[in-house]
Design a protein around this motif. Structure first.
Motif, PDB file in Angstrom:
ATOM      1  N   ASP A   1       0.939  -1.127   0.029  1.00 45.80           N
ATOM      2  CA  ASP A   1      -0.027   0.137   0.022  1.00 45.80           C
ATOM      3  C   ASP A   1       0.736   1.382   0.003  1.00 45.80           C
ATOM      4  N   ASP A   2       1.989   1.295  -0.833  1.00 44.62           N
ATOM      5  CA  ASP A   2       2.901   2.442  -0.825  1.00 44.62           C
ATOM      6  C   ASP A   2       3.655   2.875   0.206  1.00 44.62           C
ATOM      7  N   LEU A   3       3.697   1.967   1.108  1.00 48.91           N
ATOM      8  CA  LEU A   3       4.615   2.005   2.710  1.00 48.91           C
ATOM      9  C   LEU A   3       5.477   1.054   2.674  1.00 48.91           C
ATOM     10  N   ILE A   4       6.633   1.361   3.072  1.00 55.18           N
ATOM     11  CA  ILE A   4       7.739   0.514   3.313  1.00 55.18           C
ATOM     12  C   ILE A   4       7.312  -0.032   4.556  1.00 55.18           C
ATOM     13  N   VAL A   5       7.358  -1.717   4.575  1.00 54.54           N
ATOM     14  CA  VAL A   5       6.918  -2.321   5.693  1.00 54.54           C
ATOM     15  C   VAL A   5       7.706  -3.428   6.203  1.00 54.54           C
ATOM     16  N   GLY A   6       8.879  -3.508   5.510  1.00 55.81           N
ATOM     17  CA  GLY A   6      10.052  -4.324   5.729  1.00 55.81           C
ATOM     18  C   GLY A   6      11.321  -4.084   5.008  1.00 55.81           C
ATOM     19  N   THR A   7      12.325  -4.709   5.462  1.00 55.01           N
ATOM     20  CA  THR A   7      13.870  -4.393   4.723  1.00 55.01           C
ATOM     21  C   THR A   7      14.669  -5.566   5.157  1.00 55.01           C
ATOM     22  N   VAL A   8      15.534  -5.690   4.401  1.00 57.74           N
ATOM     23  CA  VAL A   8      16.653  -7.076   4.407  1.00 57.74           C
ATOM     24  C   VAL A   8      17.864  -6.240   3.704  1.00 57.74           C
ATOM     25  N   ALA A   9      19.002  -6.949   4.171  1.00 60.20           N
ATOM     26  CA  ALA A   9      20.136  -6.610   3.643  1.00 60.20           C
ATOM     27  C   ALA A   9      20.940  -7.785   3.327  1.00 60.20           C
ATOM     28  N   ALA A  10      21.948  -7.885   2.431  1.00 61.86           N
ATOM     29  CA  ALA A  10      22.919  -8.932   2.195  1.00 61.86           C
ATOM     30  C   ALA A  10      24.252  -8.538   2.212  1.00 61.86           C
ATOM     31  N   ARG A  11      25.203  -9.385   2.623  1.00 62.10           N
ATOM     32  CA  ARG A  11      26.710  -9.051   2.436  1.00 62.10           C
ATOM     33  C   ARG A  11      27.315 -10.709   1.871  1.00 62.10           C
ATOM     34  N   THR A  12      28.038 -10.487   0.710  1.00 62.26           N
ATOM     35  CA  THR A  12      28.440 -11.691   0.384  1.00 62.26           C
ATOM     36  C   THR A  12      29.827 -11.869   0.987  1.00 62.26           C
ATOM     37  N   THR A  13      30.100 -13.017   1.549  1.00 71.12           N
ATOM     38  CA  THR A  13      31.388 -13.515   2.394  1.00 71.12           C
ATOM     39  C   THR A  13      31.956 -14.675   1.924  1.00 71.12           C
ATOM     40  N   ALA A  14      33.049 -15.090   2.186  1.00 66.97           N
ATOM     41  CA  ALA A  14      33.671 -16.257   1.907  1.00 66.97           C
ATOM     42  C   ALA A  14      32.781 -17.449   2.073  1.00 66.97           C
ATOM     43  N   GLY A  15      31.822 -17.339   3.120  1.00 67.20           N
ATOM     44  CA  GLY A  15      31.034 -18.577   3.558  1.00 67.20           C
ATOM     45  C   GLY A  15      30.020 -18.564   3.034  1.00 67.20           C
ATOM     46  N   GLY A  16      29.425 -17.618   2.260  1.00 69.88           N
ATOM     47  CA  GLY A  16      28.191 -17.711   1.590  1.00 69.88           C
ATOM     48  C   GLY A  16      27.414 -16.172   1.712  1.00 69.88           C
ATOM     49  N   VAL A  17      26.173 -16.236   1.989  1.00 73.25           N
ATOM     50  CA  VAL A  17      25.563 -14.749   1.832  1.00 73.25           C
ATOM     51  C   VAL A  17      25.049 -14.710   3.173  1.00 73.25           C
ATOM     52  N   TYR A  18      25.384 -13.539   3.893  1.00 72.83           N
ATOM     53  CA  TYR A  18      24.988 -13.137   5.288  1.00 72.83           C
ATOM     54  C   TYR A  18      23.723 -12.181   4.853  1.00 72.83           C
ATOM     55  N   VAL A  19      22.562 -12.684   5.690  1.00 72.90           N
ATOM     56  CA  VAL A  19      21.162 -11.896   5.926  1.00 72.90           C
ATOM     57  C   VAL A  19      21.526 -11.127   6.985  1.00 72.90           C
ATOM     58  N   ARG A  20      21.034  -9.725   6.720  1.00 67.90           N
ATOM     59  CA  ARG A  20      21.282  -8.911   7.736  1.00 67.90           C
ATOM     60  C   ARG A  20      20.245  -7.851   7.945  1.00 67.90           C
ATOM     61  N   SER A  21      20.015  -7.291   9.250  1.00 71.30           N
ATOM     62  CA  SER A  21      18.981  -6.024   9.315  1.00 71.30           C
ATOM     63  C   SER A  21      17.639  -6.547   8.680  1.00 71.30           C
ATOM     64  N   MET A  22      17.105  -7.689   8.942  1.00 73.08           N
ATOM     65  CA  MET A  22      15.775  -8.009   8.468  1.00 73.08           C
ATOM     66  C   MET A  22      14.881  -7.626   9.589  1.00 73.08           C
ATOM     67  N   ALA A  23      13.899  -6.826   9.013  1.00 72.67           N
ATOM     68  CA  ALA A  23      12.503  -6.728  10.002  1.00 72.67           C
ATOM     69  C   ALA A  23      11.347  -6.382   9.114  1.00 72.67           C
ATOM     70  N   VAL A  24      10.235  -6.784   9.599  1.00 69.49           N
ATOM     71  CA  VAL A  24       8.933  -6.337   8.929  1.00 69.49           C
ATOM     72  C   VAL A  24       8.067  -5.810  10.302  1.00 69.49           C
ATOM     73  N   LEU A  25       7.526  -4.686   9.776  1.00 63.69           N
ATOM     74  CA  LEU A  25       6.484  -3.849  10.835  1.00 63.69           C
ATOM     75  C   LEU A  25       5.383  -4.731  11.273  1.00 63.69           C
ATOM     76  N   PRO A  26       5.355  -4.587  12.619  1.00 63.35           N
ATOM     77  CA  PRO A  26       4.185  -5.476  13.121  1.00 63.35           C
ATOM     78  C   PRO A  26       2.722  -5.431  12.740  1.00 63.35           C
ATOM     79  N   GLY A  27       2.477  -4.441  11.996  1.00 59.80           N
ATOM     80  CA  GLY A  27       1.153  -4.462  11.378  1.00 59.80           C
ATOM     81  C   GLY A  27       1.245  -5.230   9.907  1.00 59.80           C
ATOM     82  N   ALA A  28       2.457  -5.521   9.433  1.00 61.42           N
ATOM     83  CA  ALA A  28       2.530  -6.181   8.083  1.00 61.42           C
ATOM     84  C   ALA A  28       2.864  -7.674   8.460  1.00 61.42           C
ATOM     85  N   ARG A  29       3.119  -8.201   9.635  1.00 56.66           N
ATOM     86  CA  ARG A  29       3.487  -9.424   9.864  1.00 56.66           C
ATOM     87  C   ARG A  29       2.224 -10.411   9.237  1.00 56.66           C
TER      88      ARG A  29
END
Length: 159
Positions: free
Chosen positions: A65-93
């Motif tokens: 509904d045109d609102l940012i309700v979640g976010t996630v980031a990724a970082r490539t490392t030697a061991g794979g892709v690290y998932v970081r800073s993931m969050a979803v607003l309570p009302g969008a869960r």
């Protein structure tokens, strides 16, 4: 906020950092007392820190509904892709936002030829852990086990 349509996942830009900061702060605020002050600060970084992380790897935002309700980031490392800073607003869960964000990171990891996705979370984030398990993540003995005094556990998903 939880319409019947699927979230749109878009590559975040540095000018999304303020909305990402707000999303992280709002999502984790109800659990602040379970973190140490430094652990909470690390979990809810400022817009400046988030913007600087764009040099380390991509980030995405989920829009409903045109609102940012979640976010996630990724970082490539030697061991794979690290998932970081993931969050979803309570009302969008419960509206598929978390799964859509994880799917985006997995697509990125597959495109990189990464052997796995991995992440660190706190043992008290029950709903997040259930999401990760449904998505195919399993707990590992790998560290870190502590974020400035807040307990952590690591989970991975082989790709």
């Amino acid at each position: 906020m939880t319409g019947s349509h699927a979230p749109r996942i878009m590559r975040a830009r540095p000018d999304d950092a303020a909305a990402m900061e707000t999303t992280l702060a709002t999502a984790f605020e109800p659990l602040r007392a379970q973190y140490t002050p430094a652990g909470f600060a690390a979990t809810t970084p400022s817009a400046d820190v988030l913007a600087a992380r764009f040099a380390e790897g991509p980030a995405w935002v989920a829009v409903l509904d045109d609102l940012i309700v979640g976010t996630v980031a990724a970082r490539t490392t030697a061991g794979g892709v690290y998932v970081r800073s993931m969050a979803v607003l309570p009302g969008a869960r419960g509206s598929g936002v978390g799964q859509a964000l994880l799917d985006q990171v997995e697509a990125f990891a597959n495109a990189q030829g990464a052997p796995r996705l991995y992440l660190s979370t706190t043992p008290f984030l029950d709903a997040a852990i259930r999401l990760y398990v449904r998505a195919g993540f399993v707990r590992t003995d790998e560290g870190p086990t502590d974020l400035h005094g807040t307990p952590l556990l690591t989970m991975e998903k082989p790709l």
